[in-house]
Design an enzyme around this catalytic site. Structure first.
Site, PDB file in Angstrom:
ATOM      1  N   LYS A  36      -2.379   8.514   5.985  1.00 37.39           N
ATOM      2  CA  LYS A  36      -2.330   8.698   4.531  1.00 37.39           C
ATOM      3  C   LYS A  36      -3.186   7.676   3.794  1.00 37.39           C
ATOM      4  O   LYS A  36      -3.804   8.007   2.773  1.00 37.39           O
ATOM      5  CB  LYS A  36      -0.898   8.659   4.032  1.00 37.39           C
ATOM      6  CG  LYS A  36      -0.216   7.305   4.096  1.00 37.39           C
ATOM      7  CD  LYS A  36       1.179   7.379   3.530  1.00 37.39           C
ATOM      8  CE  LYS A  36       1.876   6.042   3.608  1.00 37.39           C
ATOM      9  NZ  LYS A  36       1.226   5.032   2.753  1.00 37.39           N
ATOM     10  N   THR A  37      -3.250   6.443   4.281  1.00 37.46           N
ATOM     11  CA  THR A  37      -4.079   5.439   3.596  1.00 37.46           C
ATOM     12  C   THR A  37      -5.544   5.832   3.651  1.00 37.46           C
ATOM     13  O   THR A  37      -6.290   5.670   2.674  1.00 37.46           O
ATOM     14  CB  THR A  37      -3.874   4.052   4.233  1.00 37.46           C
ATOM     15  OG1 THR A  37      -2.488   3.704   4.169  1.00 37.46           O
ATOM     16  CG2 THR A  37      -4.681   2.994   3.496  1.00 37.46           C
ATOM     17  N   ASP A 223       0.931   6.362  -4.149  1.00 31.79           N
ATOM     18  CA  ASP A 223       1.294   6.280  -2.732  1.00 31.79           C
ATOM     19  C   ASP A 223       2.813   6.116  -2.609  1.00 31.79           C
ATOM     20  O   ASP A 223       3.475   5.638  -3.541  1.00 31.79           O
ATOM     21  CB  ASP A 223       0.572   5.090  -2.103  1.00 31.79           C
ATOM     22  CG  ASP A 223       0.728   5.047  -0.587  1.00 31.79           C
ATOM     23  OD1 ASP A 223       1.084   6.082   0.016  1.00 31.79           O
ATOM     24  OD2 ASP A 223       0.468   3.972  -0.003  1.00 31.79           O
ATOM     25  N   GLU A 224       3.358   6.498  -1.458  1.00 38.47           N
ATOM     26  CA  GLU A 224       4.797   6.360  -1.180  1.00 38.47           C
ATOM     27  C   GLU A 224       5.627   6.950  -2.319  1.00 38.47           C
ATOM     28  O   GLU A 224       6.585   6.340  -2.809  1.00 38.47           O
ATOM     29  CB  GLU A 224       5.167   4.879  -0.971  1.00 38.47           C
ATOM     30  CG  GLU A 224       4.414   4.187   0.141  1.00 38.47           C
ATOM     31  CD  GLU A 224       4.867   4.601   1.538  1.00 38.47           C
ATOM     32  OE1 GLU A 224       5.704   5.512   1.658  1.00 38.47           O
ATOM     33  OE2 GLU A 224       4.381   4.009   2.520  1.00 38.47           O
ATOM     34  N   GLN A 254      10.911  10.047   4.975  1.00 40.00           N
ATOM     35  CA  GLN A 254      10.922   8.588   5.032  1.00 40.00           C
ATOM     36  C   GLN A 254      11.458   7.974   3.737  1.00 40.00           C
ATOM     37  O   GLN A 254      11.175   6.825   3.426  1.00 40.00           O
ATOM     38  CB  GLN A 254       9.515   8.047   5.325  1.00 40.00           C
ATOM     39  CG  GLN A 254       8.989   8.456   6.692  1.00 40.00           C
ATOM     40  CD  GLN A 254       7.689   7.759   7.046  1.00 40.00           C
ATOM     41  OE1 GLN A 254       7.649   6.555   7.275  1.00 40.00           O
ATOM     42  NE2 GLN A 254       6.614   8.519   7.104  1.00 40.00           N
ATOM     43  N   ARG A 607       8.097   4.652  14.524  1.00 34.13           N
ATOM     44  CA  ARG A 607       7.332   3.397  14.622  1.00 34.13           C
ATOM     45  C   ARG A 607       6.787   3.205  16.031  1.00 34.13           C
ATOM     46  O   ARG A 607       5.894   2.397  16.249  1.00 34.13           O
ATOM     47  CB  ARG A 607       8.211   2.179  14.302  1.00 34.13           C
ATOM     48  CG  ARG A 607       8.890   2.129  12.944  1.00 34.13           C
ATOM     49  CD  ARG A 607       7.953   2.356  11.802  1.00 34.13           C
ATOM     50  NE  ARG A 607       7.961   3.761  11.404  1.00 34.13           N
ATOM     51  CZ  ARG A 607       7.063   4.314  10.613  1.00 34.13           C
ATOM     52  NH1 ARG A 607       6.066   3.599  10.142  1.00 34.13           N
ATOM     53  NH2 ARG A 607       7.135   5.596  10.287  1.00 34.13           N
TER      54      ARG A 607
END
Length: 750
Positions: A36-37, A223-224, A254, A607
């Site tokens: 995503k970044t 973002d997020e 998330q 993770r």
């Protein structure tokens, strides 16, 4: 071959679509590890280079300054030579500071307003409580601060907060909230939450101002987005209301911060709030193996609050997920640490590539103990090591005074904790007097408590008399009572636990849990050596802490599952997979909270890059109480065909190591044998080379105590014995010189 512009060359089709869909509302559902970044930074670069958007017309919101700087750096690499000085990539709070400096006059502030930190807030709240003549024991300043923060996140004033927050002390808290806000304004000050709330109020009430900022930022990215709260949503909505060029990137699976005010509905209802929005899903995962992703997908599929996605990877199936159970929390921790050690040796994965996650901070203590026993460096991420936590250091100081009342460092720490009337001025006088007389602080306290001429308040004198007498009593009590009973008496007579505050505060709940965990540590210490005393425990803790600063260059990471978000490790352990630890007790009666707990598990799973371990204990002494917990429901949601036992994993690793060794060196060497045997716990108890001891045999050592043989290697004088001692240490000793003897089993009932 399609010839894509260089900005799109290394993107998959869904990423390219998210980058190039530039106008109108866009929701990008970005699965874990889906890049995503990269999408956000390439989208900014695409707007500037390919669409001719000026850098100052773009605003991208992140949740940390570090993420903002990373994004800015990446955009700079994609657009070398571009003037990005006015490109706005920042946190919401950083953005609003700049806006409020320019628009402060609209709400009665100057542009030089002060921003209060946590300490300033508490001090101001204390003043308000005093001014309103609220009794000292009626409400804690920290509880008032949490109430005010919750109200401001929900954009509620004092009256609305009293109506909507439904707190037990709502009328009182709202009265303090109102006075607190008056004092802030009178002092030309704002708190952290005001930065956003004041800007929203200006935007809502000043049409010319919001018009200016809408034209300034004609493209908004967030973002997020699943972590945004109500006031952040309103800020974004107001900025994008006219041009509607808003792109949000997030993952509903998330969303784990509802306790901070985050509202998952902001993401789930994006298309309702911005009609005509396009939806793009990023489902290719670049981090994890297929086995890990399948497990994560199957678990999260049980949630109803989601839009849905199917993560996939080109990394292949990978190794199964390993599950195991310890008889106790200590055995669980020992198995985790042994496995870490074996992975390092058999697979060559450094300690820095391994993370251990837990639901509550208190679970770290036994893990830290086991890591220290094995001499493995570790770091606690997003938290404080167990014995360094403030409440634990307080109680250790009390225990140290039981052994040595002259311990000035310990006495200084607790002299007015909990409060006993010995304020800062009195402490300063006592210090000065002890220096003047050339005696310890303890001796000074004993002297001045009865000296009428010493200038100190009656309240302080009474507090000194009470404290010194109690320390004497506790010291005598410690001479013939187990350490746990000593600490229980201290807790009871000081009311220390009550002084931490009410259990409804998450931070306070965690601190209270840590007190119970210290009691568990004392129990465990005494159980290992019933003849031990308080001084021996304190000595062990002191020596343990001396090793805490082992190099950070190669260290295992310990953290809560909340802290793990955004990180990745080659190897992940999630421990304490039991109810009511995970999911938490609250989740049993709250469906929304239950789904958030499952999302937290999903975050932990995703993770892991290569190996994932899930563990639990049959019995666990936690918060000072023993319990026999049931396995977590989440364990049953992991498909059985994706799992294996720890014994199966060890066998597969050792066989692979032996095969590699044979390929590299020819016939199997002693080294390969030494790696394999300690892992083959189910092999027969037949020794190698006709030696004295065999696998499974009980042995004893004059200094290390009793243990069990878990591996043998070599022959003759080179024959080595691997012993797992009952104290938790595993060592490899030469059989001939190791000082091992058969354990005395004459007292066994057979």
């Amino acid at each position: 071959m399609v010839d894509f512009p260089d900005l799109l060359q290394n993107l998959n089709p869904q990423q390219r679509a998210a980058v190039t869909t530039s106008d109108g509302p866009l929701l990008v559902i970005a699965g874990a590890g889906s890049g995503k970044t990269r999408v956000i930074t390439h989208r900014i670069a695409w707007l500037i280079r390919e669409r001719g958007v000026a850098p100052w017309q773009v605003f991208a919101a992140t949740f940390t300054n570090k993420a903002a700087e990373e994004m800015r750096g990446r955009v700079g690499m994609l657009l070398p030579g571009a003037d990005l000085a006015r490109l706005s990539i920042s946190t919401f709070h950083s953005l609003c500071v700049g806006i409020l400096r320019r628009e402060a006059h609209h709400i009665g502030l100057t542009n030089r307003f002060t921003i209060c930190d946590d300490t300033d807030q508490i001090a101001l709240i204390k003043d308000c409580l005093t001014n309103l003549e609220v009794p000292a024991n009626a409400v804690r300043p920290e509880e008032v601060r949490n109430y005010i923060t919750s109200a401001k996140i929900m954009m509620l004033g004092p009256k609305e907060a009293q109506r909507d927050l439904n707190q037990e002390y709502g009328p009182l808290l709202s009265r303090v909230y109102a006075r607190y806000q008056e004092r802030l304004m009178a002092n030309d000050a704002v708190d952290f939450d005001d930065l956003l709330l004041h800007v929203v109020h200006v935007f809502q009430n000043q049409p010319d101002v919001i018009k200016h900022y809408r034209s300034r930022w004609s493209y908004v990215l967030v973002d997020e987005y699943q972590d945004t709260n109500r006031v952040q949503f309103e800020l974004v909505r107001l900025l994008a209301a006219d041009h509607r060029n808003i792109c949000v990137v997030g993952d509903e699976d998330q969303s784990i911060y509802s306790w901070r005010g985050a509202e998952i509905e902001n993401l789930l209802k994006f298309s309702e709030q911005f009609p005509g929005a396009e939806l793009i899903r990023l489902e290719q995962n670049y981090r994890s193996t297929e086995a890990i992703l399948r497990a994560a997908s199957e678990v999260i599929r049980h949630n109803s609050q989601r839009m849905g996605k199917d993560l996939w990877s080109e990394r292949g199936l990978g190794e199964p997920i390993t599950t195991f159970t310890g008889l106790s929390e200590r055995e669980e921790a020992a198995l985790v640490v042994e496995t870490i050690f074996w992975i390092r040796n058999l697979k060559g994965i450094p300690f820095r590539g391994m993370g251990v996650f837990y639901r509550v901070n208190a679970l770290s203590r036994v893990l830290e103990d086991q890591l220290r026993v094995r001499g493995i460096a570790y770091r606690v991420i997003g938290g404080i090591k167990f014995y360094d936590r403030a409440e634990i250091k307080d109680l250790l100081a009390y225990l140290r005074l039981c052994v040595n009342p002259r311990d000035g460092v310990a006495l200084t720490r607790i002299i007015n904790k909990p409060t006993r009337g010995i304020g800062a001025k009195s402490v300063a006088k006592l210090f000065a007097e002890s220096v003047k007389r050339g005696v310890s602080l303890w001796e000074c306290l004993l002297a001045v408590r009865d000296e009428k001429e010493f200038d100190i308040s009656k309240k302080a004198r009474a507090g000194i008399a009470d404290l010194t007498q109690r320390i004497k009593d506790w010291g005598e009590y410690a001479l013939d009572h187990p350490p746990r009973e000593v600490l229980e008496r201290i807790l009871r007579e000081t009311n220390y636990e009550a002084s931490l505050g009410k259990g409804s505060d998450l931070e306070i709940m965690s601190r209270r849990e840590n007190l119970g965990e210290l009691l568990s540590a004392l129990d465990e210490f005494y159980a290992q050596d019933p003849g031990s005393d308080l001084g021996m425990f304190l000595e062990r803790v002191a020596l343990v802490n001396a090793q805490d600063d082992l190099t950070d260059e190669d260290a295992v990471s310990l953290m809560t599952l909340h802290c793990a978000k955004g990180l990745e490790y080659q190897v992940v352990f999630i421990v304490g997979m039991e109810e009511p630890i995970f999911p938490s007790r609250r989740a049993v009666t709250d469906q929304g909270h239950f789904e958030e707990e499952r999302r937290l598990f999903y975050v932990g799973i995703t993770r892991a890059k290569d190996l994932l371990f899930l563990s639990r204990a049959d019995s666990r002494r936690l918060y000072g109480r023993p319990a026999y917990n049931t396995p977590s429901l989440f364990l049953r949601e992991v498909p059985g065909d994706l799992t294996r036992t720890l014994e199966e994993a060890r066998h597969q690793w050792s066989e692979a190591a032996s095969l590699r060794d044979q390929q590299m060196r020819g016939p199997r060497s002693d080294h390969a044998h030494a790696l394999r045997e300690p892992l083959d716990l189910a092999t027969s108890a037949v020794g190698v080379g006709g030696g004295r001891f065999a696998i499974g045999e009980r042995v004893q050592h004059d200094r290390l105590g009793e243990g069990e043989v878990v591996g043998v290697s070599g022959d003759g004088d080179r024959r080595k014995i691997s012993v797992r001692f009952d104290a938790g240490l595993e060592l490899e000793l030469l059989e001939r010189y190791g000082g091992l003897e058969p354990a005395d089993e004459s007292d066994l009932p057979y």
